[in-house]
Design an enzyme around this catalytic site. Structure first.
Site, PDB file in Angstrom:
ATOM      1  N   GLY A 108       3.066  18.098  52.004  1.00  0.00           N
ATOM      2  CA  GLY A 108       2.409  19.168  52.735  1.00  0.00           C
ATOM      3  C   GLY A 108       1.997  20.332  51.857  1.00  0.00           C
ATOM      4  N   TRP A 109       1.763  20.074  50.565  1.00  0.00           N
ATOM      5  CA  TRP A 109       1.308  21.199  49.727  1.00  0.00           C
ATOM      6  C   TRP A 109       0.011  20.896  48.977  1.00  0.00           C
ATOM      7  CZ3 TRP A 109       6.845  20.933  47.523  1.00  0.00           C
ATOM      8  CH2 TRP A 109       7.001  19.783  46.731  1.00  0.00           C
ATOM      9  N   ARG A 117       0.225  21.550  38.952  1.00  0.00           N
ATOM     10  CA  ARG A 117      -1.060  20.892  39.101  1.00  0.00           C
ATOM     11  C   ARG A 117      -2.020  21.269  37.961  1.00  0.00           C
ATOM     12  NH1 ARG A 117       1.439  17.913  41.583  1.00  0.00           N
ATOM     13  NH2 ARG A 117       1.675  17.791  43.843  1.00  0.00           N
ATOM     14  N   ILE A 159      -2.892  12.568  44.561  1.00  0.00           N
ATOM     15  CA  ILE A 159      -3.284  13.389  43.413  1.00  0.00           C
ATOM     16  C   ILE A 159      -3.678  12.550  42.207  1.00  0.00           C
ATOM     17  CG2 ILE A 159      -1.923  15.411  44.091  1.00  0.00           C
ATOM     18  CD1 ILE A 159       0.148  14.508  41.946  1.00  0.00           C
ATOM     19  N   ARG A 197       1.566  23.720  44.301  1.00  0.00           N
ATOM     20  CA  ARG A 197       2.246  23.871  43.010  1.00  0.00           C
ATOM     21  C   ARG A 197       1.233  24.062  41.886  1.00  0.00           C
ATOM     22  NH1 ARG A 197       7.005  19.737  42.720  1.00  0.00           N
ATOM     23  NH2 ARG A 197       5.388  18.148  42.824  1.00  0.00           N
ATOM     24  N   CYS A 200       0.779  15.743  54.956  1.00  0.00           N
ATOM     25  CA  CYS A 200       0.567  14.591  54.081  1.00  0.00           C
ATOM     26  C   CYS A 200       1.959  14.127  53.699  1.00  0.00           C
ATOM     27  CB  CYS A 200      -0.295  14.963  52.887  1.00  0.00           C
ATOM     28  SG  CYS A 200       0.164  16.504  52.071  1.00  0.00           S
TER      29      CYS A 200
END
EC number: 3.1.3.95
Lengths: 743, 587
Positions: free
Chosen positions: B365-366, B408, B301, B404, B362
């Protein structure tokens, strides 16, 4: 007719047993059997077996397999599926992989090894590869040499078009085929067609002049062209000698406000320059109803030259089709940028938009000046007219524009296409650059053109079929001269005619069936009489004089607001300046009048039947994917691409046509087909309406109607000794022999 | 009734003043209005006008020019408000707004009473960041009534039923009914039949945040599945879990077509290995027999946030003309888009062509996992390419599986430097847009739908993108107290429908994931530039053609009826005289 004859012979060719005589006028030079055409990317299992033939027209591959896997959707009447016209062959590369030898073959060359492989690099971006593992080594070599030799004709008269046209005069009586080939496109080789254009644009103070009849004044000018009425023939003759190659200024077009677009070569003698400039300008001013000024636009100074353009084109080709697909992905955008192709496309569009501003916004006449006025001027003058005059966005209009600003104005198609492969320095894809510019406008206004990008692509490909008057010569005079020579040498009675009747490319039936020609038609076209729906109500567009001029009238007023009010600008910028310390990011808003004009225009909804300006931000220029990527198997989007939208649009347009026909029948009116239009039972649309909403056909892809199948996948050559060699980059442009360089 | 949403203006500049705004405003908090404010437009220059701030929006109007200039944005898009300069130089005070939707705004007051200036700034800070000020997010006050309850669009049971679940190999478990197994997962989960709830709990202990592998999608014919999860807690010592190994074997066994299982780890292998230091990691092929692990090289991210920051620099306010493409390349934005799409394509290809089940994860996983599974499902299943199907896809793969959003996006939170913010969802929508470009007739929704979704990702007008998980939304009673974005969208579907859409059944889309086809989404990222004019829309023209066809059909039918009537009457009268009412054609 001839076209049919060729078609029949092509049908015959597909029959493997008929190999000797390909067609009446086409001669088989050499052939070799048991050749493998490489198809598959990873394995040879999809490869085709067949016979490779070199004729005096094309390289032909005839598959042994009757059920050929490869199926193109659209067939060219002159060419088979695997054929490449010799004029389209850019480079012939022979390889012997066992010995590690390669050689780029030119005309009249020797080959010291037996080739195991032949790679043809084509001008239309195809790369075709043949293998000779099972073929007779000697005949393979002979065919390679023949292809190399015949793709480098020593003389224009050896171009197949002469044989093709000459054939019409043999034996049979002339069948009264008119030079236009039954085409409605004005060719501008007669005074009447110029007269009509003068009337159409309302250029009252301009006249057709025949001072160059018999090409006595300038060899590169047409016999008839248009000049200000105030200039007498005598003056023109006198002035002509001061212009480069005696090219007297040519009228291109008149704006409804009276401003004229003129193109002109440079004046060699500096002493004469001012005087002559003045005379020309004052004559043009006299021809303007408001006696407006004339502004000269120097194209050589403001635009890339032909070497730059050729280099950029070479780089784009390198990136798109030669470099390995995966490797070029990472730096794709910056490679694209460094090729400068899009930058040049943008430069031409921008310059043309500036000229549009002068004509439309400033109401002045414009002279496009270029050293010889045979290259950059063609691009700019046609783009300006395309932006200002919706007539040129129709199919016939567009074709007449090319005829007027390219063919008749003496664009050196023969040299720029390098058909004789004599002088690489003269080669330059200017016409293609123009087509790309047209595509950019089309991409931004998909409903503004009567034709599609398939049409533009096919038109571009037609440059490499050396049959058409359009692309064979440097100027009309050269056509005449070559015709007479050829006729003499072949004892062809020319009779009353001045030149052989080469078909213009606009006679599309030479190449395609009526059904296939429907792919040229844009279902969205908002043209004369086309209707559009706004807020649910159907209203029809009609380019009435009033309608057109009202959009024109609206423009200058707003422009005047913008331009004359200098006060606003000062006030605004002073405010910005004062605020600056606090807003370091804010740049001073300084606009040129052209920018202001563009911004003003873009702030209103576009009238597709009025002036049309392209968006010039670099983010709005795109790669013409259909043209550049159609042969790249990895880039093909199966069942996708813009054609899937085109498919749907065509179906609805077709339904509308059917309903309109029905309505006419109810009214008891027999459908009257306008002259030149296909018979009314023949739909304009390629995709027909269907009762159910069915998915697009399976064969649709982003490459449609072309198929990348059968063109070399770069993957297949990776890992072979050849790959390093091909990655050596220079190969495309170099004609050096690279033999004996073991890899 | 058709509802006009007080949304962001899609096209810029907004011309004209919306009357409906006044109406809405009455329901909002009393607005604060300041006159003689200067908006420094990067395109036009300084504009003098009136600035109004409410608890939902900022509204600026300049009437001294033609056309009237209006700026209208929900405060939710504001990421940061900063004062620029002081009362220093010439006494002007000014502040800048950094927005989440790729633009910055700058305002200035020319010599103003200190109190007013202060109050504008304060009101902005207060209502742009309600969460930081202990105020409710505006969505809780909106209360607009739409004909449809958008919260009913997604029903997990119904969606699984559509997929043919439960079946002989997969069951629906209630083990997470009260979010006890995994608090970031939905209550409804689909797991292999022969794994008991007790075993699930043991698997949860081995997966980060308890996010066990659960089914996202099943192929209607081959029964190959897409399952998603978080990373296994392998750690530096290479810990194993018999339960987890058995579980993955069960996923593989549920698909009779293949004796292999593909595990797609979205991360670059280096990152995956580095996660071992934090107790995470990836499945070793020794421990998981018949499984093949593939890394998809998608960055985290933080990398994505940085890439978008660079992109904003390149596109806003102006683009540099001479180096446009290389500047774009240097942001790596399209490269990231390409990697995400390429990963999804590999997953879709394995499932469709290889008939093999896949597990996607990942780290947690979100984020990347949600991008990959939802894109792969979009390629595999035409249902998700309809407007309602797409809403279901978002509700399922993104909202219920705990992307989220709150963290985010940072709804209403003034902490703009929060390292948890990242444009993960924006990237997903960008990928969807890229697919619609390659398949213009395969999606029921249009570009406007995607732009609207993104606008309301930030606007905080609807409750859809609030909170981080299903559990939080239930706790906050979001479905009860707020309006769903889908209520608004579905109340005027016409606006969001792609007229070219053809409903192909069982049609799998394989986009070409190449820089040759990917392009910057100009209609989103460069939309604030007035020189950016949307392309003459093909869709619009198509609608016009459809309307014309309908009109013609009507005329033909009328004539047909007339002819029938006439022939009937002429039979009666026995006279063949023609009397056709004149019909006008318009060709």
């Amino acid at each position: 007719t001839l076209a049919i004859m060729i078609m029949i012979s092509r049908e015959k060719k597909l029959n493997p047993s008929v190999t000797k005589k390909v067609m009446g006028i086409e001669i088989v030079v050499n052939e070799v059997n048991f050749v493998r055409k490489c198809i598959g990317a990873d394995s040879s299992q999809d490869d085709l077996w067949g016979k490779l033939i070199c004729t005096n027209f094309k390289v032909s591959f005839i598959t042994h397999d009757a059920l050929c896997k490869q199926r193109f959707q659209v067939a060219n009447r002159l060419l088979g599926e695997h054929d490449v016209p010799l004029a389209c062959v850019e480079q012939v590369v022979t390889v012997n992989d066992a010995k590690g030898k390669q050689k780029v073959l030119g005309s009249n060359q020797k080959l010291k090894f037996n080739p195991t492989e032949l790679i043809l690099y084509c001008k239309d971006f195809r790369i075709i590869r043949f293998r000779f593992d099972e073929a007779g080594p000697e005949s393979a070599k002979k065919v390679c040499l023949a292809i190399a030799h015949y793709s480098h004709p020593a003389d224009p008269q050896l171009l197949f078009g002469f044989e093709y046209v000459g054939k019409q005069y043999y034996g049979k009586r002339m069948n009264g085929m008119d030079p236009g080939g039954g085409v409605q496109t004005p060719l501008f080789d007669r005074p009447s067609e110029w007269d009509r254009e003068i009337k159409r644009t309302g250029a009252a103070e301009w006249r057709v002049c025949s001072v160059n009849e018999g090409y006595t004044v300038s060899p590169s000018l047409p016999e008839y062209f248009v000049v200000p009425v105030s200039l007498a023939d005598q003056d023109l003759k006198q002035y002509s000698c001061f212009f480069t190659t005696h090219r007297i200024p040519l009228w291109c077009w008149n704006h409804p406000n009276g401003s004229a677009l003129v193109r002109m070569a440079s004046i060699a003698d500096p002493l004469q320059q001012r005087k002559l400039d003045q005379r020309i300008c004052s004559a043009i001013t006299k021809s303007h109803p408001q006696r407006s000024d004339v502004i000269k636009s120097d194209l050589d100074k403001n635009l890339p030259n032909i070497q730059d353009i050729q280099a950029a084109f070479g780089k784009v080709r390198q990136i798109c089709v030669i470099e390995p697909f995966e490797e070029s992905e990472e730096k794709w955008l910056s490679s694209m940028e460094s090729s400068r192709w899009l930058e040049y496309v943008r430069a031409f569009l921008k310059h043309s938009a500036e000229v549009v501003y002068l004509l439309e916004g400033k109401h002045v006449s414009v002279i496009l000046q270029e050293e010889e006025d045979r290259d950059l001027g063609c691009v700019v003058s046609s783009l300006v007219q395309l932006m200002l005059d919706p007539h040129f966005r129709s199919l016939i209009g567009f074709q007449s524009l090319v005829q007027k600003e390219w063919v008749m104005a003496g664009h050196r198609f023969l040299d720029r296409c390098n058909h004789l492969k004599k002088n690489d320095k003269d080669e330059c894809p200017l016409f293609f650059l123009f087509l790309d510019c047209v595509w950019q406008i089309m991409n931004q206004y998909p409903a503004a053109f009567e034709f599609t990008d398939t049409y533009l692509t096919v038109l571009s490909d037609s440059m490499w079929i050396p049959l058409f008057s359009t692309f064979l010569f440097n100027c009309p005079q050269q056509r005449t001269e070559n015709s007479i020579d050829f006729a003499k040498s072949k004892c062809i009675p020319l009779g009353e005619e001045k030149a052989l009747r080469f078909p213009p490319v606009w006679d599309w039936s030479q190449q395609f069936t009526l059904k296939d020609q429907a792919l040229f038609n844009n279902p969205m076209y908002v043209g004369k009489g086309a209707t559009c729906v706004q807020n649910g109500a159907v209203k029809s567009f009609r380019r009435t004089k009033k309608n057109y001029s009202s959009t024109l009238r609206g423009m200058p007023t707003s422009l005047r607001n913008g331009l004359m009010d200098g006060d606003t600008l000062t006030r605004r910028s002073s405010l910005v300046l004062r605020l600056r310390p606090d807003f370091s990011q804010i740049r001073e808003v300084v606009e040129s009048p052209t920018e202001r004009f563009l911004r003003d225009w873009f702030s209103r909804p576009a009238d597709l039947q009025g002036m049309l300006l392209p968006q010039l931000l670099p983010s709005h220029l795109a790669l013409w994917r259909l043209y550049f990527l159609r042969w790249v198997p990895e880039a093909r989007i199966p069942k996708g691409g813009p054609v899937t939208a085109y498919h749907k649009l065509s179906q609805v347009a077709d339904e509308i046509e059917m309903l309109q026909n029905k309505l006419r029948q109810y009214k008891g009116v027999t459908p009257v087909s306008s002259p030149g239009a296909p018979p009314s039972d023949h739909s304009r649309m390629y995709f027909k309406a269907s009762s159910t909403s069915e998915p697009s056909p399976e064969y649709l892809s982003s490459s449609f109607p072309f198929s990348p199948v059968g063109n070399m996948c770069r993957r297949s050559i990776l890992g072979t000794p050849l790959s390093k060699f091909l990655n050596g980059a220079k190969i495309w442009l170099s004609t050096e022999t690279l033999a004996n360089e073991s890899v | 009734a058709t509802w006009v949403c007080p949304s962001l203006s899609y096209l810029w500049p907004t011309v004209g003043y919306s009357d409906q705004w006044d109406d809405l405003n009455k329901r909002f908090s009393p607005p604060l209005t300041a006159k003689d404010v200067t908006y420094i437009c990067p395109y036009i220059g300084a504009l003098r006008g009136t600035l109004t701030v409410t608890n939902y929006r900022l509204f600026f109007k300049c009437t001294d020019r033609e056309p009237v200039f209006v700026l209208d944005l929900p405060l939710g898009v504001v990421s940061r408000v900063e004062k620029i300069g002081g009362a220093s130089s010439r006494g002007e005070v000014s502040y800048g707004l950094v927005c989440k939707d790729i633009r910055n705004l700058r305002f200035a007051h020319k010599q103003m009473e200190d109190s007013l200036r202060k109050s504008i700034f304060e009101v902005l800070m207060k209502f742009a960041f309600p969460v930081s000020n202990g105020l409710p997010i505006f969505a809780f006050e909106y209360g607009q009534v739409y004909p449809e309850n958008g919260w009913k669009v997604y029903d997990a049971q119904a969606e699984y039923k559509r997929q043919g679940l439960p079946n002989e190999s997969w069951r629906i478990t209630k083990v997470n009914d009260h979010y006890e197994l995994c608090d970031t997962y939905p209550s409804t989960l689909v797991v292999p039949v022969n794994i008991s709830d007790e075993e699930l709990k043991r698997v949860a202990a081995f997966r980060a945040k308890g996010r066990i592998p659960v089914l996202s999608w099943i192929h209607p014919e081959s029964q190959a599945t897409v399952t998603r999860c978080s990373q296994p807690m392998v750690g530096v010592n290479g810990k194993r879990s018999k339960d987890d190994e058995k579980y993955l074997q069960a996923i593989m066994d549920a698909n009779a077509q293949s004796h292999k299982l593909f595990i797609f780890d979205a991360r670059p292998s280096v990152n995956a290995a580095a996660n071992k230091m934090k107790g995470g990691g990836y499945e070793s092929e020794d421990a998981y027999q018949n499984a093949e692990l593939v890394f998809l090289d998608i960055h985290n991210i933080h990398v994505m946030r940085e890439s978008l920051r660079k992109l904003k620099e390149v596109v806003y306010p102006n683009i540099e003309e001479s180096h446009w493409l290389s500047n774009l390349e240097s942001t790596h934005w399209l490269e990231h888009i390409k990697l995400i799409l390429a990963g999804a394509l590999r997953i879709a290809d394995k499932v469709e062509s290889g008939k093999t089940s896949v597990v996607v994860h990942c780290s947690d996983g979100w984020d990347r996992t949600a991008q990959l599974t939802s894109l792969a499902m979009l390629m595999l299943d035409g249902h998700y390419r309809t407007i309602r199907g797409f809403q279901v896809l978002l509700e399922k793969e993104w909202l219920s599986f705990g992307h989220r959003f709150q963290l985010r996006i940072g709804h209403g939170d003034k902490n703009h430097t929060d390292a948890d913010r990242s444009p993960v969802f924006l990237q997903f929508i960008d990928c969807v847009w890229q697919m619609t470009r390659q398949f213009p007739a395969a999606f029921e929704f249009n570009e406007y739908f995607l732009v609207t979704t993104l606008d309301h990702l930030y606007s905080c007008l609807f409750g859809t993108f609030l909170c981080n998980s299903e559990q939080q939304r239930v706790k906050e009673e979001v479905p009860k107290k707020t309006v769903s974005l889908w209520a608004y969208i579905n109340s005027q579907l016409e606006e969001f429908t792609n007229p070219l859409y053809v409903n192909y059944s069982n049609h799998v889309l394989f986009p070409v994931v190449s820089m040759r086809h990917l392009e910057l989404w100009v209609g989103y990222y460069i939309r604030w530039n007035p020189r950016m004019r949307p392309q003459e829309p093909v869709h619009q023209r198509y609608k016009e053609l459809l309307a014309k066809r309908a009109e013609l059909q009507k005329r033909v039918e009328e004539l047909q009826r007339e002819v029938t009537n006439r022939s009937a009457s002429s039979e009666r009268a026995g006279s063949p005289t023609r009397s056709i009412t004149p019909v006008q054609t318009f060709v």
